[in-house]
Design a protein around this motif. Structure first.
Motif, PDB file in Angstrom:
ATOM      1  N   ARG A  35      22.330 -48.167 -48.516  1.00  0.00           N
ATOM      2  CA  ARG A  35      22.307 -49.380 -47.692  1.00  0.00           C
ATOM      3  C   ARG A  35      20.912 -49.614 -47.157  1.00  0.00           C
ATOM      4  N   THR A  36      20.535 -50.885 -47.071  1.00  0.00           N
ATOM      5  CA  THR A  36      19.265 -51.259 -46.460  1.00  0.00           C
ATOM      6  C   THR A  36      19.545 -51.702 -45.031  1.00  0.00           C
ATOM      7  N   LEU A  37      18.936 -50.989 -44.075  1.00  0.00           N
ATOM      8  CA  LEU A  37      19.187 -51.264 -42.657  1.00  0.00           C
ATOM      9  C   LEU A  37      17.977 -51.938 -42.020  1.00  0.00           C
ATOM     10  N   SER A  38      18.253 -52.848 -41.108  1.00  0.00           N
ATOM     11  CA  SER A  38      17.184 -53.429 -40.294  1.00  0.00           C
ATOM     12  C   SER A  38      16.702 -52.361 -39.313  1.00  0.00           C
ATOM     13  N   PRO A  39      15.539 -52.559 -38.681  1.00  0.00           N
ATOM     14  CA  PRO A  39      15.084 -51.578 -37.691  1.00  0.00           C
ATOM     15  C   PRO A  39      16.106 -51.327 -36.587  1.00  0.00           C
ATOM     16  N   GLU A  40      16.787 -52.388 -36.144  1.00  0.00           N
ATOM     17  CA  GLU A  40      17.782 -52.235 -35.084  1.00  0.00           C
ATOM     18  C   GLU A  40      18.963 -51.408 -35.573  1.00  0.00           C
ATOM     19  N   GLU A  41      19.415 -51.683 -36.827  1.00  0.00           N
ATOM     20  CA  GLU A  41      20.531 -50.925 -37.380  1.00  0.00           C
ATOM     21  C   GLU A  41      20.146 -49.470 -37.607  1.00  0.00           C
ATOM     22  N   ALA A  42      18.894 -49.247 -38.016  1.00  0.00           N
ATOM     23  CA  ALA A  42      18.432 -47.877 -38.242  1.00  0.00           C
ATOM     24  C   ALA A  42      18.428 -47.082 -36.946  1.00  0.00           C
ATOM     25  N   ALA A  43      18.014 -47.744 -35.847  1.00  0.00           N
ATOM     26  CA  ALA A  43      17.997 -47.063 -34.547  1.00  0.00           C
ATOM     27  C   ALA A  43      19.407 -46.667 -34.134  1.00  0.00           C
ATOM     28  N   ARG A  44      20.380 -47.584 -34.341  1.00  0.00           N
ATOM     29  CA  ARG A  44      21.769 -47.262 -34.014  1.00  0.00           C
ATOM     30  C   ARG A  44      22.284 -46.149 -34.902  1.00  0.00           C
ATOM     31  N   HIS A  45      21.885 -46.172 -36.163  1.00  0.00           N
ATOM     32  CA  HIS A  45      22.327 -45.167 -37.123  1.00  0.00           C
ATOM     33  C   HIS A  45      21.855 -43.775 -36.697  1.00  0.00           C
ATOM     34  N   ARG A  46      20.619 -43.678 -36.190  1.00  0.00           N
ATOM     35  CA  ARG A  46      20.072 -42.400 -35.771  1.00  0.00           C
ATOM     36  C   ARG A  46      20.789 -41.865 -34.534  1.00  0.00           C
ATOM     37  N   LYS A  47      21.367 -42.766 -33.746  1.00  0.00           N
ATOM     38  CA  LYS A  47      22.019 -42.346 -32.506  1.00  0.00           C
ATOM     39  C   LYS A  47      23.487 -41.975 -32.722  1.00  0.00           C
ATOM     40  N   GLU A  48      23.991 -42.092 -33.953  1.00  0.00           N
ATOM     41  CA  GLU A  48      25.395 -41.767 -34.194  1.00  0.00           C
ATOM     42  C   GLU A  48      25.672 -40.302 -33.880  1.00  0.00           C
ATOM     43  N   ASP A  49      24.726 -39.420 -34.158  1.00  0.00           N
ATOM     44  CA  ASP A  49      24.858 -38.014 -33.817  1.00  0.00           C
ATOM     45  C   ASP A  49      23.692 -37.642 -32.907  1.00  0.00           C
ATOM     46  N   ASP A  50      23.940 -37.650 -31.610  1.00  0.00           N
ATOM     47  CA  ASP A  50      22.849 -37.350 -30.665  1.00  0.00           C
ATOM     48  C   ASP A  50      23.052 -35.980 -30.038  1.00  0.00           C
ATOM     49  N   SER A  51      23.549 -35.043 -30.838  1.00  0.00           N
ATOM     50  CA  SER A  51      23.740 -33.679 -30.345  1.00  0.00           C
ATOM     51  C   SER A  51      22.414 -33.128 -29.821  1.00  0.00           C
ATOM     52  N   PRO A  52      22.424 -32.454 -28.668  1.00  0.00           N
ATOM     53  CA  PRO A  52      21.178 -31.906 -28.124  1.00  0.00           C
ATOM     54  C   PRO A  52      20.537 -30.921 -29.089  1.00  0.00           C
ATOM     55  N   ASN A  53      19.218 -31.000 -29.218  1.00  0.00           N
ATOM     56  CA  ASN A  53      18.508 -29.997 -30.008  1.00  0.00           C
ATOM     57  C   ASN A  53      17.786 -29.045 -29.063  1.00  0.00           C
ATOM     58  N   ALA A  54      16.993 -28.140 -29.631  1.00  0.00           N
ATOM     59  CA  ALA A  54      16.322 -27.132 -28.804  1.00  0.00           C
ATOM     60  C   ALA A  54      15.369 -27.762 -27.799  1.00  0.00           C
ATOM     61  N   ALA A  69       9.793 -37.630 -27.350  1.00  0.00           N
ATOM     62  CA  ALA A  69       9.256 -37.618 -28.718  1.00  0.00           C
ATOM     63  C   ALA A  69       9.976 -36.612 -29.610  1.00  0.00           C
ATOM     64  N   ASN A  70      10.467 -35.510 -29.027  1.00  0.00           N
ATOM     65  CA  ASN A  70      10.986 -34.414 -29.855  1.00  0.00           C
ATOM     66  C   ASN A  70      12.479 -34.148 -29.695  1.00  0.00           C
ATOM     67  N   GLY A  71      13.099 -34.705 -28.651  1.00  0.00           N
ATOM     68  CA  GLY A  71      14.524 -34.470 -28.435  1.00  0.00           C
ATOM     69  C   GLY A  71      15.389 -35.364 -29.295  1.00  0.00           C
ATOM     70  N   ASN A  72      16.710 -35.161 -29.180  1.00  0.00           N
ATOM     71  CA  ASN A  72      17.652 -35.958 -29.973  1.00  0.00           C
ATOM     72  C   ASN A  72      18.774 -36.555 -29.132  1.00  0.00           C
ATOM     73  N   ASN A  73      18.971 -36.018 -27.931  1.00  0.00           N
ATOM     74  CA  ASN A  73      20.108 -36.439 -27.119  1.00  0.00           C
ATOM     75  C   ASN A  73      19.769 -37.663 -26.264  1.00  0.00           C
ATOM     76  N   LEU A  74      20.634 -38.658 -26.315  1.00  0.00           N
ATOM     77  CA  LEU A  74      20.386 -39.904 -25.593  1.00  0.00           C
ATOM     78  C   LEU A  74      20.391 -39.685 -24.083  1.00  0.00           C
ATOM     79  N   ARG A  75      21.316 -38.863 -23.573  1.00  0.00           N
ATOM     80  CA  ARG A  75      21.388 -38.640 -22.122  1.00  0.00           C
ATOM     81  C   ARG A  75      20.144 -37.905 -21.624  1.00  0.00           C
ATOM     82  N   ALA A  76      19.670 -36.939 -22.398  1.00  0.00           N
ATOM     83  CA  ALA A  76      18.438 -36.242 -22.009  1.00  0.00           C
ATOM     84  C   ALA A  76      17.264 -37.215 -21.985  1.00  0.00           C
TER      85      ALA A  76
END
Length: 217
Positions: free
Chosen positions: A53-72, A187-194
């Motif tokens: 699928r070709t995603l717009s920048p907005e769709e890509a941002a939402r796609h990246r947030k589907e799994d916002d499990s905390p990283n190290a 810059a380096n985290g993955n969790n939206l709440r953090a």
């Protein structure tokens, strides 16, 4: 120095050339699917048996947030920021008995209220994700802006206007360190709440730094 004028015919020719290049680019990507010619679009791999699928920048941002499990980076940031905030509370609690300026006392009270509430929030976040507070603690050099034990002893021994000046100096450096740490996790985290907690730190402490700079002036 006068700027040479470009002949109108040259401008028209350049505009036509750019237009033809744009059209050529669109034609060459016609078989790639909707949005493939957009340089800012993102190709997302499809599930097994499904096309990409070709995603717009907005769709890509939402796609990246589907799994916002905390990283190290997220966990380390929250653990360190709790300890960072705790030192700010130690500094703020000295102000009622030692500060001369009512402004410094008021600022210290605000810092204690805000950062105390943020500590509770961060500890709740760690519990929610099964991380827990790092009982071992962190060395001062790993956290930017932390006052040294010697600086804390000097602050505890200060009084009046001397306390006010040292408090502002140390707290500005402390806030600047917290902002740098918050920028790192964004810059380096993955969790939206953090990330949201980091945004709160940046917004609040940037405002307080400006206020403290005014007090020093």
């Amino acid at each position: 120095m006068s700027i040479p004028r470009v002949p109108r015919t040259a401008l028209v020719t350049a505009a036509l050339s750019l237009g033809l290049l744009a059209l050529g680019g669109c034609d060459s990507g016609a078989d790639d699917g909707p949005g493939a010619a957009q340089g800012s679009s993102v190709i997302a791999p499809g599930r097994p048996g499904e096309p990409n699928r070709t995603l717009s920048p907005e769709e890509a941002a939402r796609h990246r947030k589907e799994d916002d499990s905390p990283n190290a980076a997220d966990v380390s940031y929250v653990r360190m920021m709790i300890e960072h905030h705790e030192q700010a509370l130690e500094m703020a609690r000295l102000a009622p008995d030692r500060a001369k300026s009512k402004q410094v006392k008021g600022l210290a009270s605000r810092i204690a209220d805000v950062q105390g509430a943020e500590i509770d929030m961060m500890e709740g976040w760690l519990d929610e994700h099964g991380a827990g507070k790092d009982a071992g603690g962190h060395e001062h050099r790993t956290m930017r802006g932390m006052a040294t034990p010697e600086q804390m002893e000097e602050l505890e021994a200060a009084d009046g206007a001397g306390f006010d000046g040292l408090f502002l100096e140390l707290m500005i450096a402390h806030h600047e360190g917290a902002i740098a740490m918050a920028s790192d996790v964004k810059a380096n985290g993955n969790n939206l709440r953090a990330e949201e907690m980091a945004d709160d730190v940046i917004a609040t402490q940037t405002t307080e730094i400006a206020r403290m700079e005014d007090m020093r002036g």
